[in-house]
Design an enzyme around this catalytic site. Structure first.
Site, PDB file in Angstrom:
ATOM      1  N   PHE A  34      22.705  33.569  10.440  1.00 12.98           N
ATOM      2  CA  PHE A  34      21.768  33.862  11.528  1.00 12.98           C
ATOM      3  C   PHE A  34      22.334  33.338  12.846  1.00 12.98           C
ATOM      4  O   PHE A  34      23.255  32.533  12.869  1.00 12.98           O
ATOM      5  CB  PHE A  34      20.410  33.197  11.266  1.00 12.98           C
ATOM      6  CG  PHE A  34      19.665  33.736  10.079  1.00 12.98           C
ATOM      7  CD1 PHE A  34      19.991  34.953   9.501  1.00 12.98           C
ATOM      8  CD2 PHE A  34      18.619  33.018   9.533  1.00 12.98           C
ATOM      9  CE1 PHE A  34      19.299  35.447   8.401  1.00 12.98           C
ATOM     10  CE2 PHE A  34      17.906  33.496   8.437  1.00 12.98           C
ATOM     11  CZ  PHE A  34      18.242  34.709   7.869  1.00 12.98           C
ATOM     12  N   SER A  35      21.708  33.743  13.946  1.00 14.35           N
ATOM     13  CA  SER A  35      22.191  33.248  15.233  1.00 14.35           C
ATOM     14  C   SER A  35      22.054  31.737  15.323  1.00 14.35           C
ATOM     15  O   SER A  35      22.875  31.076  15.970  1.00 14.35           O
ATOM     16  CB  SER A  35      21.451  33.930  16.391  1.00 14.35           C
ATOM     17  OG  SER A  35      20.056  33.709  16.297  1.00 14.35           O
ATOM     18  N   GLU A  36      21.010  31.155  14.698  1.00 10.47           N
ATOM     19  CA  GLU A  36      20.892  29.702  14.619  1.00 10.47           C
ATOM     20  C   GLU A  36      20.243  29.256  13.320  1.00 10.47           C
ATOM     21  O   GLU A  36      19.420  29.978  12.748  1.00 10.47           O
ATOM     22  CB  GLU A  36      20.081  29.127  15.795  1.00 10.47           C
ATOM     23  CG  GLU A  36      20.841  29.024  17.092  1.00 10.47           C
ATOM     24  CD  GLU A  36      20.591  30.178  18.017  1.00 10.47           C
ATOM     25  OE1 GLU A  36      21.449  30.451  18.884  1.00 10.47           O
ATOM     26  OE2 GLU A  36      19.549  30.837  17.867  1.00 10.47           O
ATOM     27  N   THR A  37      20.618  28.060  12.906  1.00  6.31           N
ATOM     28  CA  THR A  37      20.029  27.365  11.770  1.00  6.31           C
ATOM     29  C   THR A  37      19.742  25.936  12.212  1.00  6.31           C
ATOM     30  O   THR A  37      20.544  25.333  12.933  1.00  6.31           O
ATOM     31  CB  THR A  37      21.001  27.351  10.569  1.00  6.31           C
ATOM     32  OG1 THR A  37      21.191  28.695  10.101  1.00  6.31           O
ATOM     33  CG2 THR A  37      20.473  26.511   9.419  1.00  6.31           C
ATOM     34  N   HIS A  70      14.429  29.810  20.349  1.00  4.80           N
ATOM     35  CA  HIS A  70      13.729  30.247  19.141  1.00  4.80           C
ATOM     36  C   HIS A  70      13.886  29.254  17.993  1.00  4.80           C
ATOM     37  O   HIS A  70      12.950  29.099  17.197  1.00  4.80           O
ATOM     38  CB  HIS A  70      14.120  31.694  18.771  1.00  4.80           C
ATOM     39  CG  HIS A  70      15.179  31.861  17.744  1.00  4.80           C
ATOM     40  ND1 HIS A  70      16.527  31.856  18.052  1.00  4.80           N
ATOM     41  CD2 HIS A  70      15.109  32.048  16.401  1.00  4.80           C
ATOM     42  CE1 HIS A  70      17.230  32.045  16.946  1.00  4.80           C
ATOM     43  NE2 HIS A  70      16.388  32.156  15.934  1.00  4.80           N
TER      44      HIS A  70
END
Length: 277
Positions: free
Chosen positions: A45-48, A76
């Protein structure tokens, strides 16, 4: 071999499989930096995020990784992590310790106690001019910006370009050129009044919901007189990607100075799982 549980949430939406995806490891104790980075890459994902015990008086400490490196702040992941923690903790405010300080997220609940909205108080961004605005326009395939092109830094770096609404769908970003801007997103926005559309491009593609950019967008529009200071706007993003999102943002200030920034939205948990590493 230890087990680490995670939750997947779609953020800045109340509809599963839309908005921006986020994985939250609710107890990151025992994970070293390299393993956190490897898990972020594995998930893709774009961030974790990884939740850890607080160190500065907050509710929890949060570390944010994209697939390539750790980030001091992102929008987000902050909102989504607050939603995930807010349900079991039953708190009205989740104060998350980030790389740019404590970011409080105020949670609103319905009569049943379910969280239905969250509002984060973001760091006030630093504003810088963009030295070569024509390069930025060429990088997204636009001819001109309605407002000055400026860079905002609130722990994440975002360039804001203001376009006519008809131009958004036809943008053709050049990732190689955008990569030369450093770790910076280029946000192309259009709209009027309280209703705006945005597309955010970075060197590896497009983002469906960029919370760290929503605050700067509100600041930009207020600083240049297109919305009033303190007026809440709704930014629709991710439409072209098939992952529509809605971000609420407002900036307090006056005479060109930014006093406070707030960004809000919804989130929905869509999956839970466990890694054994």
């Amino acid at each position: 071999m230890a087990a680490y549980r995670y939750v997947i949430a779609d953020v800045f939406t109340d509809t599963p499989l839309t908005g921006n995806q986020l994985a939250v490891f609710t107890d990151g104790r025992g994970l070293d930096d390299a393993t956190m980075q490897a898990l972020a890459l594995e998930i893709g994902f774009s961030e974790t995020t990884f939740v850890l015990p607080p160190e500065q008086g907050g509710t929890a400490r949060m570390r944010i990784f994209n697939p390539r490196h750790e980030m001091p702040f992102a929008g987000h992941p902050t909102l989504g992590t607050a939603f995930v923690l807010g349900a079991p903790l039953q708190l009205g405010v989740i104060a998350l310790e980030t790389g740019v300080g404590i970011v409080p997220v105020t949670l609103e609940r319905d009569e049943s106690g379910r969280i239905v909205f969250g509002r984060m108080t973001q760091p006030v961004p630093r504003v810088e001019p963009v030295e070569a605005p024509e390069v930025v326009l060429a990088a997204v395939g636009a001819e001109r910006s309605l407002l000055p092109i400026e860079l905002y830094d609130n722990g994440a770096r975002h360039i804001v370009v203001t376009l006519e609404a008809a131009e958004l769908g036809g943008l053709r970003p050049d990732g190689e050129t955008i990569a030369t801007f450093g770790i910076t997103g280029v946000n192309c926005v259009a709209g009027a009044g309280s209703s705006w559309r945005s597309r955010m491009f970075w060197e590896h593609g497009e983002d469906p919901a960029t919370g760290s950019a929503a605050g700067p967008i509100a600041c930009h529009l207020a600083r240049h007189g297109l919305v009033g200071w303190g007026e809440e706007i709704v930014i629709t993003q991710g439409v072209e990607m098939g992952r529509p999102s809605a971000l609420h943002a407002r900036a307090e200030g006056g005479e060109g100075l930014i006093d406070a920034v707030e960004v809000g939205g919804n989130a929905v948990v869509v999956a839970r799982g466990e890694f054994r590493v």
